[in-house]
Design an enzyme around this catalytic site. Structure first.
Site, PDB file in Angstrom:
ATOM      1  N   GLU A  73     -29.882   2.814  15.876  1.00 18.74           N
ATOM      2  CA  GLU A  73     -31.416   2.968  15.300  1.00 18.74           C
ATOM      3  C   GLU A  73     -31.824   2.238  14.370  1.00 18.74           C
ATOM      4  OE1 GLU A  73     -29.541   7.075  14.900  1.00 18.74           O
ATOM      5  OE2 GLU A  73     -28.632   4.619  14.899  1.00 18.74           O
TER       6      GLU A  73
ATOM      7  N   ASP B  26     -26.477   7.765  16.235  1.00 19.69           N
ATOM      8  CA  ASP B  26     -25.616   8.581  15.000  1.00 19.69           C
ATOM      9  C   ASP B  26     -25.025   9.894  15.649  1.00 19.69           C
ATOM     10  OD1 ASP B  26     -26.424   7.222  12.178  1.00 19.69           O
ATOM     11  OD2 ASP B  26     -27.970   8.004  12.050  1.00 19.69           O
TER      12      ASP B  26
ATOM     13  N   ASP C  82     -25.013  12.778  15.218  1.00 24.54           N
ATOM     14  CA  ASP C  82     -25.171  14.188  14.914  1.00 24.54           C
ATOM     15  C   ASP C  82     -26.066  14.516  16.003  1.00 24.54           C
ATOM     16  OD1 ASP C  82     -27.512  12.538  14.698  1.00 24.54           O
ATOM     17  OD2 ASP C  82     -27.799  13.557  12.341  1.00 24.54           O
TER      18      ASP C  82
ATOM     19  N   GLU D 263     -29.727  14.930  16.137  1.00 21.49           N
ATOM     20  CA  GLU D 263     -30.711  13.949  16.036  1.00 21.49           C
ATOM     21  C   GLU D 263     -30.096  12.552  17.256  1.00 21.49           C
ATOM     22  OE1 GLU D 263     -34.487  12.916  13.568  1.00 21.49           O
ATOM     23  OE2 GLU D 263     -32.501  13.322  12.578  1.00 21.49           O
TER      24      GLU D 263
ATOM     25  N   TYR E 296     -20.641   8.914   7.094  1.00 23.14           N
ATOM     26  CA  TYR E 296     -21.921   9.263   7.561  1.00 23.14           C
ATOM     27  C   TYR E 296     -22.392  10.679   6.303  1.00 23.14           C
ATOM     28  CZ  TYR E 296     -26.087  11.367  10.420  1.00 23.14           C
ATOM     29  OH  TYR E 296     -27.111  11.245  11.321  1.00 23.14           O
TER      30      TYR E 296
ATOM     31  N   ARG F  63     -25.229  13.093   6.887  1.00 21.45           N
ATOM     32  CA  ARG F  63     -25.925  14.065   7.590  1.00 21.45           C
ATOM     33  C   ARG F  63     -24.152  14.962   7.531  1.00 21.45           C
ATOM     34  NH1 ARG F  63     -30.173  10.745   8.267  1.00 21.45           N
ATOM     35  NH2 ARG F  63     -31.603  10.455   7.516  1.00 21.45           N
TER      36      ARG F  63
ATOM     37  N   HIS G 146     -16.411  16.794  12.034  1.00 22.92           N
ATOM     38  CA  HIS G 146     -17.054  15.733  11.155  1.00 22.92           C
ATOM     39  C   HIS G 146     -16.641  15.353  10.079  1.00 22.92           C
ATOM     40  CE1 HIS G 146     -20.840  16.075  13.629  1.00 22.92           C
ATOM     41  NE2 HIS G 146     -20.149  15.418  13.789  1.00 22.92           N
TER      42      HIS G 146
END
Length: 873
Positions: free
Chosen positions: A16, A104, A106, A108, A332, A334, A379
């Site tokens: 990203e 990432d 997740d 999103e 990470y 989140r 995670h």
């Protein structure tokens, strides 16, 4: 198929952000090209005109979603930087043998990977590369173990995006029509605003109660250390003495048992009567004290602790954490999991042994499981990156990045240490007052015999009066029947307090406790309600504006289900079920949009609103017939005769009392009638407006609809309370014709957006002060025009509006200045506008540092390319 010069396959890795790309590129060889997508490369169109003309009928209402064809979304790549980046990625893909999407891990990130695949349309194999930390080992493992894109995760994220689009684009226009322009509604945003408003309603309905108690300082008469302690009065003649928790929000006793409320007179009398009383220990109860370590950080607990310990807002915390993650310092950020990998546990235990010794290391590793519903245990928690941890000093980090890393490191290390051990002691003491009452007093203490994990880390508390876990309170050695004497007895009065306003930390906790939204979105939600002006900050407290009251009332009355706490929480369950393949995306969207036999859908709700009383939803009674109303230019109070007064934007709603309202009405809107303009015969008034004080003329009732009254802003040297009719007439005479130059061109002196200036044709020059508008001559103007033209809008440097102090992140001085678009905060390099709803007077150093840090983290705005350069490329 293209190959590298050494015969190996070439792989294009897409992430990203540029920072993430740079770090990963350092771990991969020459056979890998690592490039950034610069975030989302495409999204739903923001307005109808963004939709290609041929598709507008299908995707125009609601914008970007075809509700009649399985809720198919229309995605577009916005013009500008995103389109340029897509073109660059397509060019790089031509020379690649494989595409690795390393966004990432997740939902999103999964959706971004899917969008990249759909937009780039690769003809080479496409795999998903996932990792939770950016270290050499993690990146190597991710390259060696790719997977396919998880379509269920993509569906869940796409459903969330479509639900939020339908919600916002159906309800926001209602707010524009019935409250004011520029507002927005959001599935979680509006519920978060409601929480803040509900808390303020509780404060407004609160009635304080007064009560008294006693504290006796009791002495053992021994040489022990300590030899005395404080004991609180617990009961009088068998009746428990009331404390704050015995009163309800209306100031009434709510306890059903026998409770006595002491007033000042009785408390003082009892204190005097107990001064010479004989005291005896009735009971001493000792219990072992054990405190287990706190679990490692997840997203919300990190946000809460960074707020308590470092004073960082949720958005600032996440921005710093993002940088730490992208540069390989932490895992990470989140996540809703408290799980640590075996390698992380081993690394933490190694450092415990090295830094604190084997005494502080438990025999077996500690394992934590998340209490968060639907937590993804695959995670990890937020921890230092790698299989061996760097101490904060070894990282080379500075300022805010150092402080946040240190917080994460300490919490992770402490999670693998031994329990804290100690003893709690509860003492009860009896006495008989000289006035005949029998009383019981109590005291409690805590001693810590082994600090365990507290040696490394102590969690903060939201309540500033709460005792932290490492605090000891030692009592003397006491035995039953032991005689004591009073060194002093003090009566103390108390008043019950309304519920505390939310802070960013406590609002995050409340949202998570109610299972509303996802932890990864809380920072952006809080930033949105602050930026929209629904909420402003007083210190760290979140205060709702009257605008928020109007918006929440409209939603409660006309979109009841959609702003319901339980409904919003259940929507997260639906999204989780889609993510695991247990629910169907189209069916859930249809139920949300069309409804069913049990619930009304969003479409029906929006289409059948009936008449909404716009004035009614924006009006709130204060008392004595006074109403506070939310107007186009802000809130104001109005009495039954129509007299009005503006409500300061930084006045909390619970402080708008009847007396304060009358004071504001008496002050009015700052309107002062100055007299009559002899040339026009119209009344001249001085007013306080949205953009500052000004003078104007009152037009007659029969004036044409399009007629505009002449207006002029006051000079900075003028005051609304003292300006005279002559001053006003001078201002209204502007712009002034200075004269003509040698070529016959007219020279005009005027007060403009950027200050006073003279103009000749299309050429203009700034004046040094406003009074020059009336005194400058043609000759003086000509000298100005003869000088080189300065920067447009340049004016003399004005002194700061407010000096805030030293930025904790950089050490630079933060000040507030008055800019062309209003007040802004600056450290000399980075500027950020003071948010709407925040006054300069109430702005704190902490809030300013938070805003400037957020702006600094975003980096400079991308420069727009000129049309000519685009045509050449």
């Amino acid at each position: 198929m293209a190959h590298s010069t050494n015969g190996a396959e070439r792989r294009l890795v897409v992430v990203e952000s540029p920072a993430k790309a740079r770090t990963i590129a350092g771990y991969l060889g020459d056979d890998y090209i690592v490039e950034s997508s610069l975030g989302h490369i495409r999204d739903l169109p923001s307005k109808k005109t963004d939709i290609p003309a041929a598709k507008r009928e299908r995707y125009g209402d609601p914008v970007g979603v075809d509700v009649n064809s399985n809720f198919e979304p229309l995605y577009i790549v916005p013009s500008g930087r995103a389109k340029d980046q897509v073109k660059k990625l397509k060019a790089l893909l031509k020379d690649a043998d494989e595409l690795l999407l390393a966004t990432d891990e997740d939902r999103e990130g999964e959706a971004i990977a899917w969008h990249l695949r759909e937009e780039l349309k690769p003809k080479v194999p496409v795999r998903r590369m996932v990792f939770h930390e950016i270290t050499r080992d993690a990146i190597t493992a991710a390259v060696e173990n790719p997977r396919d894109i998880d379509e269920n995760l993509v569906d869940a994220q796409e459903t969330r995006r479509i639900v939020d689009r339908l919600y916002g684009y159906q309800i926001s226009p209602v707010l524009w029509r019935k409250v004011t322009r520029g507002l927005s509604a959001g599935r979680v945003q509006s519920v978060a605003t409601r929480l803040v408003v509900d808390r303020e309603r509780e404060r407004m309905d609160f009635t304080a109660a007064s009560y008294w108690d006693l504290t006796a300082t009791l002495d053992t008469g021994t040489s022990d250390d300590p030899s005395s302690f404080d004991a609180k009065l617990l009961s009088v003649d068998g009746a428990r003495v009331a404390t704050g928790r015995d009163f309800n929000s209306h100031g009434e006793i709510k306890s059903s048992g026998k409770v006595v409320v002491l007033d000042e007179e009785r408390a003082q009398a009892l204190a005097e009567a107990l001064g010479d009383a004989s005291y005896a220990v009735r009971s001493v109860e000792a219990k072992p004290y054990t405190r287990r370590p706190y679990a490692p950080f997840r997203t919300t607990t990190l946000q809460q602790e960074a707020s308590r310990k470092l004073g960082y807002g949720a958005a600032r915390t996440m921005q710093i954490a993002q940088r730490l993650y992208e540069n390989g310092y932490i895992t990470y950020m989140r996540t809703d999991s408290t799980t640590l990998s075996d390698a992380a546990i081993a690394a933490a235990r190694t450092q415990v042994h090295e830094l604190y010794g084997s005494t502080y290391l438990p025999e077996s590793p500690r394992v934590y499981s998340s209490k968060v519903k639907n937590a993804q245990e695959a995670h990890e928690a937020i921890r230092p990156a790698g299989d061996s941890f760097r101490t904060p000093a070894e990282t080379g980090l500075r300022d805010e990045e150092f402080r946040l890393y240190e917080l994460i490191w300490m919490r992770t290390i402490a999670s693998q240490m031994r329990d804290a051990k100690g003893e709690t002691l509860t003492v009860r003491v009896n006495a008989t007052a000289s006035s005949g009452e029998t009383v019981e007093l109590g005291a409690s203490g805590r001693t810590i015999t082994f600090y365990g994990f507290l040696k490394a880390y102590v969690e903060g508390a939201d309540d500033p009066e709460a005792e932290l876990d490492d605090r000891e309170k030692r009592l003397p050695h006491l035995t039953e029947e032991q005689a004591l004497t009073a060194a002093g007895v003090e009566a103390e009065g108390h008043t019950t307090k309304p519920p505390a306003r939310y802070t960013e930390a406590t609002l995050v906790k409340e949202l998570e406790d109610r299972e509303i939204g996802r932890p990864s979105t809380y920072a952006s939600i809080i930033r949105t309600i602050l930026d929209r002006g629904y909420v402003f900050k007083r210190g760290n407290a979140l205060v709702p504006a009257w605008l928020a009251f109007a918006v929440v009332r409209l939603l409660e009355e006309h979109f009841t289900r959609l702003i319901d706490y339980e409904f919003t929480a259940k929507m997260e369950d639906v999204l989780d079920e889609i993510a695991t393949g247990e629910a169907d995306r189209v069916r859930e969207l249809a139920q949300f949009w069309h409804g069913d036999d049990e619930v009304e859908g969003l479409k029906s709700l929006a289409d059948n609103l009936g008449e909404i009383d716009a004035r009614g939803v924006s009006s709130f009674p204060v008392g004595d017939g006074i109403m506070v109303r939310v107007g186009r230019y802000g809130p104001y109070v109005e009495d039954e005769d129509g007299n009005r007064g503006s409500v300061p934007e930084d006045l909390p709603p619970d402080e708008l009392t009847v007396d304060k309202a009358w004071e504001l009405i008496k002050a009015g809107n700052g309107d002062r009638e100055l007299g009559v303009n002899p040339e026009t015969g119209r009344t001249v008034v001085a007013k306080s407006g949205r953009y500052g004080p000004y003078v104007t003329e009152i037009l007659p009732e029969d004036a044409p609809k399009r007629a505009k009254a002449p207006t002029a802003s006051l000079f900075k040297s003028m005051d609304l309370e003292t300006i005279t009719l002559d001053d006003a007439l001078r201002l209204l005479s502007l712009p002034r014709t200075v004269g003509t130059d040698a070529e016959g061109q007219e020279i005009i002196a005027a007060n403009g957006r950027y200050g006073p200036y003279v103009k000749k044709g299309s050429d203009s020059r700034s004046l040094s002060d406003e009074e020059s508008l009336f005194t400058i001559t043609v000759e003086e103007a000509e000298k100005l025009f003869a000088q080189p033209k300065g920067r447009r809008g340049a004016r003399p440097q004005a002194p700061p509006l407010k000096e805030l102090g030293e930025d904790p992140a950089t050490g630079g001085q933060l000040v507030v200045k008055d800019g062309r678009f209003g007040p802004y905060i600056t450290d000399g390099e980075t500027n950020v506008t003071v948010p709407k709803g925040s006054s300069v007077e109430q702005l704190t150093l902490e809030r300013a540092a938070e805003l400037i840090a957020e702006k600094r983290a975003k980096g400079p705005a991308p420069k727009k390319r000129s049309k000519s350069s685009r045509s050449r490329s």
